[in-house]
Design an enzyme around this catalytic site. Structure first.
Site, PDB file in Angstrom:
ATOM      1  CG  PHE A 105      -5.356  14.337 -12.930  1.00  0.00           C
ATOM      2  CD1 PHE A 105      -4.400  15.204 -13.581  1.00  0.00           C
ATOM      3  CD2 PHE A 105      -4.971  13.580 -12.026  1.00  0.00           C
ATOM      4  CE1 PHE A 105      -3.144  14.850 -13.629  1.00  0.00           C
ATOM      5  CE2 PHE A 105      -3.548  13.404 -11.584  1.00  0.00           C
ATOM      6  CZ  PHE A 105      -2.652  13.980 -12.561  1.00  0.00           C
ATOM      7  CE  LYS A 106      -1.758  11.288 -13.526  1.00  0.00           C
ATOM      8  NZ  LYS A 106      -0.994  10.378 -13.536  1.00  0.00           N
TER       9      LYS A 106
END
Length: 481
Positions: A105-106
């Site tokens: 998700f980063k």
């Protein structure tokens, strides 16, 4: 839109200044001075278009045309999977946030943030070298490296805990190409790496030394507003998908359950709620390192506790930096926030009063799930719905079931299961090869779900970085030595 420090620096700054600087001069985190309300109709918009509508409310000094171009560059490579929301058969609803280039998700922040930083420097006529220091518990490091590698005027150094990530996470970092990147294993845990980076930012002598050489420090961790703001977008995009799928009617509240370590991902959901998104509860899911569960239950933040290396390493954190932002917004008292943070740094704990806790508990719920519980959840969901999860997502999925209410609850799926093939295979009670890439291949064969090529190709990628340092040596790296 202007920004101020959580610790009382009265000087307000622009979004560009907040993003290029990272931390405020007094050591606090930059927060928006107000919460803009979402007035635009987001129905039917692409992820890139949604990003522009959300971000232009916060990044008012950036041209909308620039934001549109940057969003396209950042998310156009996600292959149509950006912000994908999946409803399984009776096992929950998942917001998949791992379709970016590093499979976590980063990517949503760190594919966009480099564009914001470079443009911000241009707007401020800042020609200095920006040395970005990143402490990572696994996923942030690779995402930041991928975003900043090769950019002019930027150097990036990433610090990760020795033996504190999966082998695939480690290889993603130590094989990174680019002449402006550096990767270092730090003896200790994530908090040792993060505290070392924070000490570098707070070292006035170092800042003066770098300034003489035409350089300064900045951050790509979620302490930087440029990391946090892009994460607000996927809450809005997810909600529009749910409305479009008929899962909820417009205006109906939705809960979100977030596997949480540094509190940034879940705080982005809180900001979305302040902007008018119908967010019900935000469920903070922790693993064995359940410092946030204790705080959200009792008001006591106590980092003086055993540290556990777990199957969900990106959550192996005892000092959750972004909680400081929430405390500032809830109390409006920068002096009090500063006192709590100083007490945490000196004594390892602090306690908020019952009124502050009650205000926080209006939105935030919590649960902790250990490795055994996460493994059971991986197996349950796979066998019941043929849906494969990584350990972090499994922690959140189990926490969501434990704290389920009347609202539809979306579980944030934060990493590809193929980043942790050994853990996933073990949870599915399959034979686990010693080699992590053999495990990846076996999981792919067992599940029939294709593994991301970006992970498979790591097997033959040359290792460029193999240095292990003490946390005190982070200062030396920050100097450029």
């Amino acid at each position: 839109m202007e920004y101020r420090s959580t610790r009382g620096n009265e000087q307000k700054v622009s979004a560009a200044k907040a993003i290029t600087t990272g931390l405020a001069p007094d050591g606090g985190l930059y927060v928006p001075c107000e919460f803009p309300k979402m007035q635009a109709d987001l129905s039917g918009l692409t992820y890139e278009q949604t990003a522009v509508e959300v971000l232009k409310l916060f990044l008012t000094d950036y041209a909308p045309e620039f934001l549109a171009d940057a969003a396209q560059k950042a998310y156009g490579s996600f292959g149509g999977g950006a912000g994908k929301t999946v409803q399984t058969d009776g096992c929950g609803t998942f917001l998949e946030l791992w379709h970016g280039p590093t499979c976590a998700f980063k990517d949503y922040a760190l594919q966009l943030m480099p564009h914001l930083l470079v443009e911000g420097k241009k707007m401020l006529h800042d020609e200095r070298l920006t040395h970005i220091l990143v402490a990572t518990s696994g996923d942030t490091g690779k995402a930041a490296l991928a975003g900043y590698a090769g950019l002019d005027g930027i150097r990036i150094s990433v610090f990760y805990p020795q033996d504190g990530t999966s082998r695939i996470q480690e290889l993603q970092m130590v094989t990174q190409t680019g002449e402006n990147v550096g990767v270092y294993a730090v003896k200790g845990n994530f908090d040792d790496a993060q505290s070392g980076v924070k000490r570098a930012f707070g070292n006035k002598a170092l800042a003066e030394e770098l300034a003489k050489n035409g350089a300064y420090l900045s951050s790509a961790n979620s302490i930087n507003w440029g990391r946090l703001a892009p994460q607000i977008v996927y809450y809005f995009y997810c909600y529009e998908q749910l409305v479009g799928q008929g899962a909820v009617t417009r205006g109906q509240a939705v809960d979100f359950c977030v596997p949480t370590g540094n509190f940034g991902d879940i705080l982005a959901g809180w900001y979305a709620k302040q902007m008018g998104l119908p967010v019900g509860r935000l469920i903070c899911a922790s693993n064995e390192n359940d410092v946030l569960t204790e705080f959200l239950s009792t008001g006591v933040y106590n980092a003086r506790r055993p540290f556990y290396k777990t199957e969900s390493p990106s959550m192996d954190i005892l000092v959750s930096s972004n909680l400081e932002r929430l405390l500032y917004h809830v109390t409006g008292d920068a002096a009090q926030v500063k006192a709590w943070m100083e007490q945490l740094a000196k004594e390892g704990h602090y306690e908020v009063g019952p009124e502050v806790l009650a205000e926080i508990q209006k939105t935030f719920a919590c649960a902790s799930v250990d490795a055994a519980g996460a493994a059971k959840e991986i197996a349950r969901v796979y066998h019941e719905a043929n849906y494969l999860m990584d350990p972090h997502t499994a922690v959140a999925c189990a926490a969501a079931r434990e704290r389920a209410g009347e609202n539809l609850c979306v579980v944030l799926s934060t990493a590809s299961p193929y980043k942790f093939p050994v853990s996933v295979l073990s949870a599915l009670e399959q034979a686990v090869p010693q080699d992590e890439f053999s495990a990846l291949e076996q999981l792919e064969k067992y599940s029939g779900l294709p593994a991301p090529e970006a992970l498979k190709s790591l097997k033959n990628a040359p290792v460029r970085f193999d240095r292990t340092i003490e946390k005190e040596e982070i200062l030396t790296v920050a100097r450029g030595e």
